[in-house]
Design an enzyme around this catalytic site. Sequence first.
Site, PDB file in Angstrom:
ATOM      1  N   ALA A  84      40.790  36.707  35.436  1.00  4.98           N
ATOM      2  CA  ALA A  84      41.964  37.615  34.680  1.00  4.98           C
ATOM      3  C   ALA A  84      41.960  37.302  33.173  1.00  4.98           C
ATOM      4  O   ALA A  84      42.118  36.033  32.801  1.00  4.98           O
ATOM      5  CB  ALA A  84      43.253  37.793  35.398  1.00  4.98           C
ATOM      6  N   GLY A  97      39.162  35.764  39.391  1.00  3.75           N
ATOM      7  CA  GLY A  97      38.446  37.186  39.677  1.00  3.75           C
ATOM      8  C   GLY A  97      37.020  37.190  39.268  1.00  3.75           C
ATOM      9  O   GLY A  97      36.287  38.053  39.873  1.00  3.75           O
ATOM     10  N   GLU A 129      35.501  36.523  42.576  1.00  4.71           N
ATOM     11  CA  GLU A 129      35.862  37.544  43.384  1.00  4.71           C
ATOM     12  C   GLU A 129      34.716  38.713  43.141  1.00  4.71           C
ATOM     13  O   GLU A 129      34.457  39.265  43.946  1.00  4.71           O
ATOM     14  CB  GLU A 129      37.194  37.930  43.551  1.00  4.71           C
ATOM     15  CG  GLU A 129      38.173  37.007  43.897  1.00  4.71           C
ATOM     16  CD  GLU A 129      39.572  37.602  43.607  1.00  4.71           C
ATOM     17  OE1 GLU A 129      40.313  37.656  44.745  1.00  4.71           O
ATOM     18  OE2 GLU A 129      39.910  37.733  42.430  1.00  4.71           O
ATOM     19  N   GLU A 155      43.480  30.356  41.724  1.00  3.20           N
ATOM     20  CA  GLU A 155      44.917  31.283  41.738  1.00  3.20           C
ATOM     21  C   GLU A 155      46.084  30.339  42.123  1.00  3.20           C
ATOM     22  O   GLU A 155      46.854  30.278  41.562  1.00  3.20           O
ATOM     23  CB  GLU A 155      44.782  32.573  42.329  1.00  3.20           C
ATOM     24  CG  GLU A 155      43.826  33.514  41.637  1.00  3.20           C
ATOM     25  CD  GLU A 155      42.662  33.414  42.077  1.00  3.20           C
ATOM     26  OE1 GLU A 155      41.696  34.371  41.663  1.00  3.20           O
ATOM     27  OE2 GLU A 155      42.064  32.487  42.740  1.00  3.20           O
TER      28      GLU A 155
END
Length: 308
Positions: free
Chosen positions: A113, A158, A161, A181
């Site tokens: 992010a 992310g 991910e 995270e």
Amino acid sequence: LVGYTAFGVFSPCLSLIQYTNTMLRVTSLARPLFSASLARRCSSAANKEVILEHLTGSDEGVAVISLNRPKVNAISRTLVEQLEAAIGSVEHNREVRVVVLRSLVPGFFCAGADLKERVTMKAEDVGPAVSRARALLMSISKLPMPVIAAVDGVALGGGLEMAMACDFRVAGGKARMGLTETKLAIIPGAGGTQRLPRIVGVTKAKELIFSGRHVFGEEAHKIGLVDRYSAAEGGAYDCALDMAREIIPQGPIAVRMAKQAIDAGIEVGIDTAMAIEKACYAQVIPTKDRVEGLLAFKEKRPPKYRGE
């Protein structure tokens, strides 16, 4: 084509029929091809954060989606919007047999992010932003054709991910991956807590998520996080193309049906999974490609599959 009324075998359990129909959203072969002009508009542009190109020649059938947001491919609103558009443009394009997701930014696949953007958000805006990113990665995982992530460089949060939403991950010599995270007092929110255990097992996933530890390419390959590993710097893209070239010659409808049978079946009990396989098999029976495969075998020649 055989319709989904075939799922009447599950009656009278209507909820199971509805579930199976949702899981087996078989792409209709009657859908029109995505227009070439629109595909070109989605392709290379210097100021784009996401670039879509369709390879030609011996690699025809491969669509390459490249992340291009220096310096680290941080996931911003703009990158999300453009990646949504690229995914939408290949989703119903029957000429695309394999998608390769890669980065054009040296040293980074995707750093996760955009924290500079995130810090400006109000608390009530964070949830919807994460939900949109989660939906985007679900759309990658639900593409009907195989998707290969070429991870050259850093893939954190992310970014990892995103790679895990693909069917396959290949890593280059500089690959470094992690779900970090918890270091920011949050948890993976775009599928990381669900996809990582499915890929590497529950215990290893807990270790990596709880600690936020990074893994490099060789270890990632050893634990099954990546499917292939090339020690060469920048070797992931070449490795991804090699994998794509193994898939392209196969019957494209069969590959799509096999993907859907596996993805839907793995989430349910074996009896339901076998019924899902049966329904997917029914989709290939009336195809011209199936007949071509038998003729090619009989005539001792390579088959020429057209996705029909």
